[in-house]
Design an enzyme around this catalytic site. Structure first.
Site, short mmCIF file in Angstrom:
data_model
loop_
_atom_site.label_atom_id
_atom_site.label_comp_id
_atom_site.label_asym_id
_atom_site.label_seq_id
_atom_site.Cartn_x
_atom_site.Cartn_y
_atom_site.Cartn_z
N TRP A 1 -9.35 15.80 4.09
CA TRP A 1 -11.10 15.63 4.12
C TRP A 1 -11.50 16.29 5.51
CZ3 TRP A 1 -13.59 13.98 0.38
CH2 TRP A 1 -13.15 12.81 -0.33
N LYS B 1 -9.26 5.09 5.75
CA LYS B 1 -7.91 4.75 5.17
C LYS B 1 -8.15 3.77 4.23
CE LYS B 1 -5.04 6.12 8.99
NZ LYS B 1 -4.15 5.63 9.97
N GLY B 2 -7.57 3.85 3.08
CA GLY B 2 -7.46 2.67 2.05
C GLY B 2 -8.73 2.66 1.21
N VAL B 3 -9.69 3.56 1.38
CA VAL B 3 -11.14 3.71 0.79
C VAL B 3 -11.02 4.79 -0.33
CG1 VAL B 3 -13.60 4.23 1.02
CG2 VAL B 3 -12.22 2.74 2.72
N SER C 1 -15.01 7.33 0.11
CA SER C 1 -14.76 8.23 1.25
C SER C 1 -15.72 9.30 1.57
CB SER C 1 -13.24 8.71 1.22
OG SER C 1 -12.22 7.74 1.17
N GLU D 1 0.13 -3.30 4.85
CA GLU D 1 -1.11 -2.21 4.83
C GLU D 1 -1.28 -1.60 6.00
OE1 GLU D 1 -3.79 -0.39 3.77
OE2 GLU D 1 -3.92 -1.47 1.74
N ASP D 2 -1.43 -0.23 6.18
CA ASP D 2 -1.99 0.42 7.42
C ASP D 2 -3.33 0.49 7.76
OD1 ASP D 2 -2.34 2.25 5.23
OD2 ASP D 2 -2.27 3.91 6.65
N THR E 1 1.73 10.25 3.74
CA THR E 1 0.42 10.89 2.99
C THR E 1 -1.02 10.48 3.63
OG1 THR E 1 0.69 9.04 1.30
CG2 THR E 1 1.26 11.53 0.82
N ASP F 1 0.84 -1.18 -0.03
CA ASP F 1 -0.04 -0.04 0.08
C ASP F 1 1.03 1.28 -0.02
OD1 ASP F 1 -2.38 1.69 0.25
OD2 ASP F 1 -1.66 1.86 2.40
N LEU F 2 0.36 2.53 -0.28
CA LEU F 2 1.33 3.59 -0.36
C LEU F 2 1.18 4.53 0.87
CD1 LEU F 2 1.98 5.86 -3.42
CD2 LEU F 2 1.89 6.55 -1.25
N ASP F 3 -0.18 5.09 1.01
CA ASP F 3 -0.59 6.14 1.82
C ASP F 3 -0.39 5.40 3.44
OD1 ASP F 3 -1.16 8.15 0.08
OD2 ASP F 3 -3.02 6.86 -0.56
N ARG G 1 -11.61 7.68 -3.25
CA ARG G 1 -12.24 8.97 -3.24
C ARG G 1 -13.62 9.17 -2.77
NH1 ARG G 1 -9.75 12.74 -7.62
NH2 ARG G 1 -7.94 11.53 -7.01
N SER H 1 -2.25 0.58 -4.56
CA SER H 1 -2.91 1.60 -3.76
C SER H 1 -4.14 2.15 -4.30
CB SER H 1 -2.00 2.68 -3.60
OG SER H 1 -2.55 4.03 -3.27
N ALA H 2 -5.07 2.52 -3.55
CA ALA H 2 -6.35 2.92 -4.07
C ALA H 2 -6.17 4.48 -4.55
CB ALA H 2 -7.42 2.94 -3.01
N SER H 3 -5.05 4.88 -4.52
CA SER H 3 -5.04 6.48 -4.88
C SER H 3 -4.54 6.60 -6.50
CB SER H 3 -3.88 6.96 -3.99
OG SER H 3 -3.75 8.51 -4.42
N ASN I 1 -3.50 9.19 -7.20
CA ASN I 1 -2.25 10.08 -7.24
C ASN I 1 -0.79 9.40 -6.84
OD1 ASN I 1 -3.20 12.89 -7.17
ND2 ASN I 1 -4.54 12.27 -5.76
N LYS J 1 -10.74 -1.05 -2.02
CA LYS J 1 -10.55 -1.71 -0.84
C LYS J 1 -11.82 -1.66 0.08
CE LYS J 1 -5.84 -0.95 -1.29
NZ LYS J 1 -4.41 -0.35 -0.72
N LYS K 1 -11.64 18.42 -2.58
CA LYS K 1 -10.71 17.53 -1.55
C LYS K 1 -9.41 17.41 -2.39
CE LYS K 1 -8.79 13.74 0.11
NZ LYS K 1 -8.22 12.70 -0.54
#
Ligand code: G6P
Ligand code: MG
Length: 221
Positions: free
Chosen positions: A24, A44-46, A51, A169-170, A16, A8-10, A48, A115-117, A119, A145, A77
């Site tokens: 948010w 987290k992980g969800v 979220s 994952e975090d 991030t 995962d990234l963030d 845009r 990652s779900a991002s 970005n 996710k 956002k």
């Protein structure tokens, strides 16, 4: 032994997750909704849009906006978030991550980003980590996710089965996704958030190749 690691990234590779939270929080405040860190665990992980829908539901405003207004709020956002991450540099990579990526490369273990991002690719470039990733799975092609699709896609891009991979994952939603596709989860954070039944490190400095191998032996033996 495992053949791939899906990151995962963030909140795993860099901080991030905090910027997502702050962006948010500001957006929510602008429409009269107050969110806190405890609620943020659910974001987290969800993706845009998902979220934002969770935030609107939390504030009792799930029916207050049209689809178009919702898209505009999400874009607002993201604008704020993109401003925040413009400052990210290689110095922002979390402790231990670069050396783990180097160890994995040297050991011939494949590395993917799940990652779900949207970005994520830009951030990986900004942190000068592109050379370490064999694939960056495209978040806009799959459901968010806790659906396992992004991990399945990353594994597939590496020519591997999820079962042959470790996922790091975090986020509770991310751990759920890793479990659902039968990769081996390693959590970054608190076991009270992520689960007592999986390996959890409190910070990324603990993530060495030796640690990953130890967890594989422990949970997959
Ligand atoms: C990650 C983060 C989430 C974020 C999602 C989408 O999963 O943990 O907080 O909402 O990516 O990010 P994006 O940059 O596409 O808005
Ligand atoms: Mg995360």
């Amino acid at each position: 032994m495992f053949k791939g690691v899906l990151f995962d990234l963030d909140g795993v590779i860099t901080d991030t997750a905090e910027y997502h939270y702050l962006a948010w929080k500001e957006l929510a405040a602008s429409i009269g909704i107050t969110i806190d860190r405890e609620f943020n665990e659910q974001l987290k992980g969800v993706s845009r849009l998902d979220s934002l829908k969770r935030i609107l539901a939390y504030g009792g405003k799930e029916n207050a906006y049209s689809e178009e207004q919702i898209a505009n709020l999400a874009a607002q956002k993201n604008e704020q978030y993109v401003k925040m991450i413009a400052k990210v540099t290689p110095a922002d990579v979390y402790p231990g991550i670069l050396s783990l990526l180097q160890e994995l490369k040297q050991a011939g273990i494949k590395v993917g980003l799940a990652s779900a991002s949207i970005n994520a690719p830009a951030l990986i470039e900004r942190m000068e980590l592109s050379a370490y990733f064999d694939t960056i799975a495209r978040a806009d092609q799959v459901p968010s996710k806790p659906d396992p699709a992004i991990f399945e896609l990353a594994a597939k891009n590496l020519g591997l089965e999820p079962e042959q991979c470790i996922g790091i994952e975090d986020a509770p939603a991310g751990i759920q996704a890793i479990k659902a596709c039968h990769a081996l989860p390693i959590g970054v954070g608190k076991a009270s958030d992520l689960g007592q039944d999986i390996a959890v490190v409190e910070n990324t400095a603990k993530l060495t190749l030796a640690y990953l191998e130890e967890q594989w032996r422990k949970y997959r033996a």
